[in-house]
Design a protein around this motif. Structure first.
Motif, PDB file in Angstrom:
ATOM      1  N   ILE A   1       9.054 -15.746 -12.048  1.00  0.00           N
ATOM      2  CA  ILE A   1       9.118 -15.681 -10.577  1.00  0.00           C
ATOM      3  C   ILE A   1       7.942 -16.455  -9.965  1.00  0.00           C
ATOM      4  CG2 ILE A   1       7.923 -13.434 -10.279  1.00  0.00           C
ATOM      5  CD1 ILE A   1      10.900 -14.749  -8.194  1.00  0.00           C
ATOM      6  N   VAL A   2       6.830 -16.512 -10.680  1.00  0.00           N
ATOM      7  CA  VAL A   2       5.696 -17.327 -10.198  1.00  0.00           C
ATOM      8  C   VAL A   2       6.091 -18.805 -10.197  1.00  0.00           C
ATOM      9  CG1 VAL A   2       3.399 -18.165 -10.869  1.00  0.00           C
ATOM     10  CG2 VAL A   2       3.844 -15.706 -10.715  1.00  0.00           C
ATOM     11  N   LEU A   3       6.726 -19.275 -11.283  1.00  0.00           N
ATOM     12  CA  LEU A   3       7.159 -20.680 -11.347  1.00  0.00           C
ATOM     13  C   LEU A   3       8.192 -20.991 -10.262  1.00  0.00           C
ATOM     14  CD1 LEU A   3       7.412 -21.177 -15.230  1.00  0.00           C
ATOM     15  CD2 LEU A   3       5.791 -22.294 -13.682  1.00  0.00           C
TER      16      LEU A   3
ATOM     17  N   ILE B   1      22.740   0.282  -8.172  1.00  0.00           N
ATOM     18  CA  ILE B   1      22.549  -0.165  -9.551  1.00  0.00           C
ATOM     19  C   ILE B   1      21.117  -0.666  -9.718  1.00  0.00           C
ATOM     20  CG2 ILE B   1      23.314  -1.874 -11.288  1.00  0.00           C
ATOM     21  CD1 ILE B   1      25.534   0.033 -10.613  1.00  0.00           C
ATOM     22  N   MET B   2      20.460  -0.269 -10.822  1.00  0.00           N
ATOM     23  CA  MET B   2      19.082  -0.736 -11.031  1.00  0.00           C
ATOM     24  C   MET B   2      19.022  -2.049 -11.799  1.00  0.00           C
ATOM     25  SD  MET B   2      15.762   1.095 -12.738  1.00  0.00           S
ATOM     26  CE  MET B   2      15.700   2.345 -11.459  1.00  0.00           C
ATOM     27  N   LYS B   3      18.195  -2.965 -11.299  1.00  0.00           N
ATOM     28  CA  LYS B   3      17.915  -4.223 -11.990  1.00  0.00           C
ATOM     29  C   LYS B   3      16.410  -4.470 -11.939  1.00  0.00           C
ATOM     30  CE  LYS B   3      22.153  -5.392 -12.905  1.00  0.00           C
ATOM     31  NZ  LYS B   3      22.551  -5.392 -14.341  1.00  0.00           N
ATOM     32  N   LEU B   4      15.864  -5.037 -13.002  1.00  0.00           N
ATOM     33  CA  LEU B   4      14.479  -5.494 -12.947  1.00  0.00           C
ATOM     34  C   LEU B   4      14.483  -6.871 -12.284  1.00  0.00           C
ATOM     35  CD1 LEU B   4      11.468  -4.997 -13.769  1.00  0.00           C
ATOM     36  CD2 LEU B   4      11.923  -6.501 -15.722  1.00  0.00           C
ATOM     37  N   LEU B   5      13.895  -6.950 -11.095  1.00  0.00           N
ATOM     38  CA  LEU B   5      13.911  -8.213 -10.356  1.00  0.00           C
ATOM     39  C   LEU B   5      12.513  -8.814 -10.240  1.00  0.00           C
ATOM     40  CD1 LEU B   5      16.263  -7.632  -7.268  1.00  0.00           C
ATOM     41  CD2 LEU B   5      16.860  -8.474  -9.541  1.00  0.00           C
ATOM     42  N   GLY B   6      12.433 -10.109 -10.471  1.00  0.00           N
ATOM     43  CA  GLY B   6      11.314 -10.878  -9.972  1.00  0.00           C
ATOM     44  C   GLY B   6      11.746 -11.335  -8.599  1.00  0.00           C
TER      45      GLY B   6
ATOM     46  N   VAL C   1      13.642 -15.724  -2.949  1.00  0.00           N
ATOM     47  CA  VAL C   1      14.125 -15.959  -4.310  1.00  0.00           C
ATOM     48  C   VAL C   1      14.073 -14.624  -5.018  1.00  0.00           C
ATOM     49  CG1 VAL C   1      13.706 -17.145  -6.498  1.00  0.00           C
ATOM     50  CG2 VAL C   1      13.160 -18.303  -4.359  1.00  0.00           C
ATOM     51  N   MET C   2      15.197 -14.202  -5.612  1.00  0.00           N
ATOM     52  CA  MET C   2      15.077 -13.020  -6.464  1.00  0.00           C
ATOM     53  C   MET C   2      15.999 -13.167  -7.649  1.00  0.00           C
ATOM     54  SD  MET C   2      16.533  -9.969  -4.081  1.00  0.00           S
ATOM     55  CE  MET C   2      18.228  -9.838  -3.533  1.00  0.00           C
ATOM     56  N   GLY C   3      15.532 -12.708  -8.803  1.00  0.00           N
ATOM     57  CA  GLY C   3      16.347 -12.965  -9.971  1.00  0.00           C
ATOM     58  C   GLY C   3      16.204 -11.939 -11.065  1.00  0.00           C
ATOM     59  N   ILE C   4      17.287 -11.860 -11.834  1.00  0.00           N
ATOM     60  CA  ILE C   4      17.264 -11.147 -13.113  1.00  0.00           C
ATOM     61  C   ILE C   4      16.822 -12.200 -14.110  1.00  0.00           C
ATOM     62  CG2 ILE C   4      18.696 -10.018 -14.845  1.00  0.00           C
ATOM     63  CD1 ILE C   4      20.480  -9.081 -12.466  1.00  0.00           C
TER      64      ILE C   4
END
Lengths: 397, 397
Positions: free
Chosen positions: A202-204, A241-246, A150-153
């Motif tokens: 991301i914990v949830l 491209i940079m993204k902050l990901l959980g 699982v990875m997300g913005i």
């Protein structure tokens, strides 16, 4: 069905608006009229931009606990005190819907257990990625899969800032100031820019995707406040491209999980998710790669998720929550990864390390990309360098 | 729960594999063991690459109709005969899951009504966009919204062909041949390349999103077999990408719906959906713009959706289907739109039409983009031109 509202801020007001605007459809789907009868607010006399006639406003939570209601929507925020109230409500046999990620990241196991024990529903679609229906999707649609990733913005504020830096070339401070001016960032932006908000989400998601208990204190978290716009330019020239990901990866019972700024190829689905939008990428062993995109915040957008939970409960869609039994072992960096590294060392010094390091810039500092290496190899490499910046690179070969 | 399988081709085999590989999780979620006990196949003696021990294979549908089963999964294709069998099964009180879009686009209203009358579930997540969970998302997560727009890349074959033409500059014939070689396109590719497959899916999605009956014969459908790769190059130079979209817009009780190749800005979420992937874009009045992305076909990918339907039914998640009551009025082109037009006329002739037409190429033919005009204005304009190609442009101002 009678509904009590805990809090009437941005999301609470949105819930009232959505219930009123889409009333006909919602009643048809619920086979019932859904009516907010009570609301707990800070100031009962405050002028509001939504019709509250027919709603008993009070600043006393006890009134809600005594009221004849079926469902409570919690959109007031707060952690320990809010948990106490929700536990009481669940024990009274009331269904509870919450959008409160701060509280959930800490108390979700207890809340879902209590709901199960009392045979009521506890749901929280709005707590992750706002209007994007990711909780129910993992729970009800990807449940046929073993999910491995699982990875997300998951934070619109930081995505807005990084988009401004990447697309318009602004530096961090200017982009943050603009985010604050637009109301995307708070006066104290710490929770957003240091990755704490994304961490909770991301914990949830990981708990839900892998059916494991995750201790939030064990998760490595890095924000974007130290990101140098020049690194984004260097990366962009390489198609990154940079993204902050959980993000989290689950394999053989072990979890890798982190929040950090990472570099992705431009062609990656997440790279095109810009400004305040959110998106979650999920990989399952049957379905492969999937992505879910939309508004991560906003009054009506978040209310969309709250009201969908409400319809679900009202139309008899009660289902026991899965409560994971075991705390998962978190392991850092067993897998090999590519890294983007900027160092004060010369290109010659970097080349001497002889590890197939691809130098991509020699302006001011030397910037290079590593082949796939383990955490141990990375540590070894970094011993010999004077590192100024380092980011994981995802999805390149 | 005992399951009967109608058909054991690509998707049927995938269902057996997913049930077997993810058995532990699926049993836990279903509170029950899900066991395929019967399967109707063409050839009971065929060697299969999946374990069929414990499954009673038969080539006689009557055996399935007589069997003691709870749920039937229909993955055999066919239209009228298949409809007859499913109606019988529903009347017997069996839950039915179908992935058969060809049949559903014609018979969904009757099938869902029959299921409701017999208090059983009829579900069909796998029929649109394969593994992408779009049916349940519209039904259970975006139900708090009035939905105004659905558009999607709903056919992987044509998206593969257009991607090869756009990214690699191949012409249509070469891209089609490669799609056939890779197994993405059939020997007779008509249903895919002429938009018929996408048509069935946008009809199913529109019915669900707006709660209206849609007559498939009323929908304007254009495929990609006449697309000239040079138009894609001209468009790309303007930052526009071609996608075959099934799309619909619902407003004031009226529906605009079509399948056609359209041009989108590169920055649009759908523009980055390439090769065999599918994606659906949905706009709701609360949530705003959302998108759902993943594999539109494939054995395990489609089975992911079938098995999620199965878990839903097995875990008691029965819910009445919404059966729309009224046939919707379809109206063509009341709204104004931008068009990409290539004509044999000279640039001078085009300019003389004095309508703020933006000429973007004069190579061979003259190509221009119109401002937003109505269907009537388009007709008027085209009277004066010798048109060679014309595409709607979405999302530019």
């Amino acid at each position: 069905m009678k509904i009590g509202l805990l809090g009437m801020g941005t999301v609470g007001t949105g819930v009232l608006k959505v219930l009123s605007e889409n009333q006909e459809k919602i009643s048809r789907l619920s086979d019932d009229e859904l009516k907010v009868t009570h609301a707990v607010v800070n100031d009962v006399n405050k002028k509001r931009d939504v019709d509250v006639s027919g709603i008993k406003l009070t600043d006393d939570v006890e009134e809600l606990l005594d009221a004849d209601i079926d469902i409570v929507i919690e959109v007031m925020g707060g952690i320990e005190n809010t948990r106490d109230i929700l536990i009481k409500l669940l024990k009274q046999g009331k269904h509870v819907i919450s959008a409160n990620k701060d509280m959930l990241a800490k108390h979700i196991d207890e809340l879902t257990e209590t709901a199960n024990e009392n045979n009521v529903t506890f749901s929280y679609e709005a707590s992750v990625a706002g209007g994007v229906p990711i909780i129910r999707t993992i729970e009800s649609s990807l449940n046929s899969n073993d999910i491995s990733e699982v990875m997300g913005i998951l934070n619109g504020t930081t995505n807005y800032i990084l988009s401004k830096m990447t697309i318009d070339g602004w530096d961090y401070e200017r982009a943050l100031a603009e985010a604050q001016a637009k109301g995307y960032a708070e006066a104290d932006p710490t929770n957003d820019v240091e990755g704490i908000d994304a961490l909770r989400k991301i914990v949830l998601l990981s708990r839900l995707a892998y059916h494991v208990k995750v201790d939030i204190d064990d998760v490595e978290t890095k924000g974007i406040s130290n990101v140098d716009v020049n690194d984004l330019k260097t990366a962009k020239a390489e198609g990154l491209i940079m993204k902050l990901l959980g993000k989290s990866h689950f394999e053989n019972g072990k979890l890798e999980i982190s929040v950090e700024p990472v570099l992705l190829p431009e062609s990656h689905q997440l790279s095109g998710v810009n400004y305040e939008k959110n998106a979650v990428y999920v990989i399952g062993n049957a379905v492969g790669e999937t992505m879910y995109y939309g508004a991560g915040a906003g009054s009506l957008e978040t209310a969309s998720a709250v009201v969908s939970d409400l319809i679900h409960v009202a139309s008899g869609g009660h289902k026991k929550n899965i409560v994971p039994e075991e705390k998962v072992e978190i392991q850092a960096g067993k897998s090999t990864k590519n890294y983007f590294i900027r160092t004060e060392n010369t290109a010659g010094e970097v080349n001497q390390l002889g590890k197939d390091l691809k130098i991509i810039s020699e302006e001011n500092n030397t910037t290079f990309i590593t082949p796939k290496i383990s955490a141990d190899e990375l540590n070894e490499l970094e011993k010999n360098l004077n590192i100024k910046a380092r980011y994981q690179v995802i999805g390149v070969e």
